[in-house]
Write a protein that holds these residues in place. Sequence first.
Motif, PDB file in Angstrom:
ATOM      1  N   GLY A 128      13.758  -1.741  -9.813  1.00 23.16           N
ATOM      2  CA  GLY A 128      12.400  -1.686 -10.343  1.00 23.16           C
ATOM      3  C   GLY A 128      11.619  -2.980 -10.260  1.00 23.16           C
ATOM      4  N   GLU A 129      11.970  -3.880  -9.347  1.00 21.96           N
ATOM      5  CA  GLU A 129      11.326  -5.186  -9.291  1.00 21.96           C
ATOM      6  C   GLU A 129      10.273  -5.333  -8.205  1.00 21.96           C
ATOM      7  OE1 GLU A 129      14.420  -8.124  -9.089  1.00 21.96           O
ATOM      8  OE2 GLU A 129      15.077  -7.707 -11.129  1.00 21.96           O
ATOM      9  N   THR A 130      10.266  -4.435  -7.211  1.00 21.41           N
ATOM     10  CA  THR A 130       9.398  -4.684  -6.060  1.00 21.41           C
ATOM     11  C   THR A 130       8.578  -3.489  -5.593  1.00 21.41           C
ATOM     12  OG1 THR A 130      11.280  -4.249  -4.585  1.00 21.41           O
ATOM     13  CG2 THR A 130      10.837  -6.548  -5.165  1.00 21.41           C
ATOM     14  N   TYR A 131       8.862  -2.296  -6.052  1.00 20.67           N
ATOM     15  CA  TYR A 131       8.160  -1.107  -5.567  1.00 20.67           C
ATOM     16  C   TYR A 131       7.610  -0.292  -6.720  1.00 20.67           C
ATOM     17  CZ  TYR A 131       9.062  -1.557  -0.655  1.00 20.67           C
ATOM     18  OH  TYR A 131       9.035  -1.998   0.634  1.00 20.67           O
ATOM     19  N   VAL A 186      -6.240 -10.615  -0.979  1.00 20.80           N
ATOM     20  CA  VAL A 186      -7.678 -10.404  -1.129  1.00 20.80           C
ATOM     21  C   VAL A 186      -8.053 -10.052  -2.561  1.00 20.80           C
ATOM     22  CG1 VAL A 186      -8.074  -9.823   1.285  1.00 20.80           C
ATOM     23  CG2 VAL A 186      -7.552  -8.001  -0.338  1.00 20.80           C
ATOM     24  N   ALA A 187      -7.076  -9.621  -3.333  1.00 16.38           N
ATOM     25  CA  ALA A 187      -7.309  -9.325  -4.754  1.00 16.38           C
ATOM     26  C   ALA A 187      -5.962  -9.198  -5.444  1.00 16.38           C
ATOM     27  CB  ALA A 187      -8.098  -8.030  -4.920  1.00 16.38           C
ATOM     28  N   THR A 188      -5.980  -9.395  -6.740  1.00 14.65           N
ATOM     29  CA  THR A 188      -4.795  -9.185  -7.556  1.00 14.65           C
ATOM     30  C   THR A 188      -5.200  -8.352  -8.763  1.00 14.65           C
ATOM     31  OG1 THR A 188      -3.838 -11.299  -6.869  1.00 14.65           O
ATOM     32  CG2 THR A 188      -2.923 -10.278  -8.846  1.00 14.65           C
ATOM     33  N   LEU A 189      -4.505  -7.258  -8.961  1.00 12.03           N
ATOM     34  CA  LEU A 189      -4.720  -6.416 -10.122  1.00 12.03           C
ATOM     35  C   LEU A 189      -3.892  -6.997 -11.262  1.00 12.03           C
ATOM     36  CD1 LEU A 189      -5.833  -3.836 -11.436  1.00 12.03           C
ATOM     37  CD2 LEU A 189      -3.820  -2.650 -10.543  1.00 12.03           C
ATOM     38  N   PRO A 190      -4.531  -7.662 -12.229  1.00 15.95           N
ATOM     39  CA  PRO A 190      -3.773  -8.279 -13.319  1.00 15.95           C
ATOM     40  C   PRO A 190      -2.947  -7.237 -14.075  1.00 15.95           C
ATOM     41  CG  PRO A 190      -6.067  -8.989 -13.364  1.00 15.95           C
ATOM     42  CD  PRO A 190      -5.975  -7.847 -12.400  1.00 15.95           C
ATOM     43  N   GLU A 191      -1.721  -7.575 -14.353  1.00 15.92           N
ATOM     44  CA  GLU A 191      -0.809  -6.722 -15.106  1.00 15.92           C
ATOM     45  C   GLU A 191      -0.695  -5.326 -14.498  1.00 15.92           C
ATOM     46  OE1 GLU A 191      -1.846  -6.866 -19.266  1.00 15.92           O
ATOM     47  OE2 GLU A 191      -1.224  -8.972 -19.409  1.00 15.92           O
ATOM     48  N   GLY A 192      -0.804  -5.238 -13.168  1.00 21.96           N
ATOM     49  CA  GLY A 192      -0.751  -3.953 -12.476  1.00 21.96           C
ATOM     50  C   GLY A 192       0.645  -3.404 -12.279  1.00 21.96           C
ATOM     51  N   PHE A 193       1.666  -4.184 -12.623  1.00 22.80           N
ATOM     52  CA  PHE A 193       3.053  -3.763 -12.410  1.00 22.80           C
ATOM     53  C   PHE A 193       3.886  -4.166 -13.610  1.00 22.80           C
ATOM     54  CE2 PHE A 193       7.363  -4.357 -10.698  1.00 22.80           C
ATOM     55  CZ  PHE A 193       7.541  -3.183  -9.989  1.00 22.80           C
ATOM     56  N   GLU A 194       4.678  -3.228 -14.105  1.00 23.87           N
ATOM     57  CA  GLU A 194       5.580  -3.547 -15.204  1.00 23.87           C
ATOM     58  C   GLU A 194       6.957  -3.889 -14.628  1.00 23.87           C
ATOM     59  OE1 GLU A 194       7.116  -1.957 -19.552  1.00 23.87           O
ATOM     60  OE2 GLU A 194       6.024  -0.576 -18.241  1.00 23.87           O
ATOM     61  N   HIS A 195       7.245  -5.174 -14.635  1.00 26.21           N
ATOM     62  CA  HIS A 195       8.500  -5.703 -14.094  1.00 26.21           C
ATOM     63  C   HIS A 195       9.568  -5.637 -15.181  1.00 26.21           C
ATOM     64  CE1 HIS A 195      11.317  -8.587 -12.373  1.00 26.21           C
ATOM     65  NE2 HIS A 195      10.648  -8.463 -11.229  1.00 26.21           N
ATOM     66  N   PRO A 196      10.798  -5.221 -14.830  1.00 26.22           N
ATOM     67  CA  PRO A 196      11.820  -5.079 -15.875  1.00 26.22           C
ATOM     68  C   PRO A 196      12.242  -6.390 -16.542  1.00 26.22           C
ATOM     69  CG  PRO A 196      12.770  -4.726 -13.709  1.00 26.22           C
ATOM     70  CD  PRO A 196      11.282  -4.820 -13.524  1.00 26.22           C
ATOM     71  N   ARG A 197      12.033  -7.531 -15.890  1.00 23.53           N
ATOM     72  CA  ARG A 197      12.413  -8.816 -16.494  1.00 23.53           C
ATOM     73  C   ARG A 197      11.216  -9.658 -16.900  1.00 23.53           C
ATOM     74  NH1 ARG A 197      14.893 -12.245 -12.973  1.00 23.53           N
ATOM     75  NH2 ARG A 197      14.227 -11.033 -11.188  1.00 23.53           N
ATOM     76  N   HIS A 198      10.124  -9.564 -16.155  1.00 22.60           N
ATOM     77  CA  HIS A 198       8.968 -10.444 -16.386  1.00 22.60           C
ATOM     78  C   HIS A 198       7.830  -9.778 -17.151  1.00 22.60           C
ATOM     79  CE1 HIS A 198      10.832 -13.370 -13.763  1.00 22.60           C
ATOM     80  NE2 HIS A 198      10.927 -12.464 -12.805  1.00 22.60           N
ATOM     81  N   GLY A 199       7.989  -8.508 -17.484  1.00 19.43           N
ATOM     82  CA  GLY A 199       6.911  -7.804 -18.179  1.00 19.43           C
ATOM     83  C   GLY A 199       5.791  -7.442 -17.215  1.00 19.43           C
ATOM     84  N   GLU A 259       3.478  -9.685  -7.475  1.00 22.77           N
ATOM     85  CA  GLU A 259       3.285 -11.136  -7.350  1.00 22.77           C
ATOM     86  C   GLU A 259       4.554 -11.933  -7.602  1.00 22.77           C
ATOM     87  OE1 GLU A 259       0.240 -12.539 -10.013  1.00 22.77           O
ATOM     88  OE2 GLU A 259       1.345 -11.944 -11.797  1.00 22.77           O
ATOM     89  N   THR A 260       5.506 -11.406  -8.371  1.00 24.51           N
ATOM     90  CA  THR A 260       6.762 -12.128  -8.598  1.00 24.51           C
ATOM     91  C   THR A 260       7.729 -11.992  -7.426  1.00 24.51           C
ATOM     92  OG1 THR A 260       7.641 -10.215  -9.796  1.00 24.51           O
ATOM     93  CG2 THR A 260       6.644 -11.996 -11.119  1.00 24.51           C
TER      94      THR A 260
END
Length: 162
Positions: free
Chosen positions: A25-28, A138-151, A121-122
Amino acid sequence: MLIREATEEDWPAIWPFMRGILAAGETYTYDRDAAEDAVRASWMLPLPGRAFVAVDDEGTVLGTSKVSRNHAGGGSHIANGSYMVDPAHSGRGVGRALGAHSLEWAAAAGFRAMQFNAVVETNTHAVALWQSLGFTVVATLPEGFEHPRHGFVGLHIMYRKL
């Protein structure tokens, strides 16, 4: 290393490492417990999309990629790509080779650019790889992904003209 079109016979070699990558669950943005049939259907695309595999001299699948239209209609001239490398074969240039191959294939297929919609981004190795192949964020969606370790972390949209 040879990169060729993936076949249904390649799937049994692809699925085990893909399942592990998705479960981490870290990259997709796939569901971490996505069903094999659903993942296969989304990866082993019908034309005009294509799935590819990188194999070694013995025919071992080292990694896989897929290239498709990012959107239909007026957006169909922009390609989209996804890549997974078997962790047992990381650090051998497989991702770079798959990335370079997909850019060449997409250009030859008539696409004008390639866009990645969700680069976590991580995933700094992937971000650096894509930047080294000419992509820009070209853009970053802030908090667009819930990473299992980084939130909650950002999702980059990355782009490269072909």
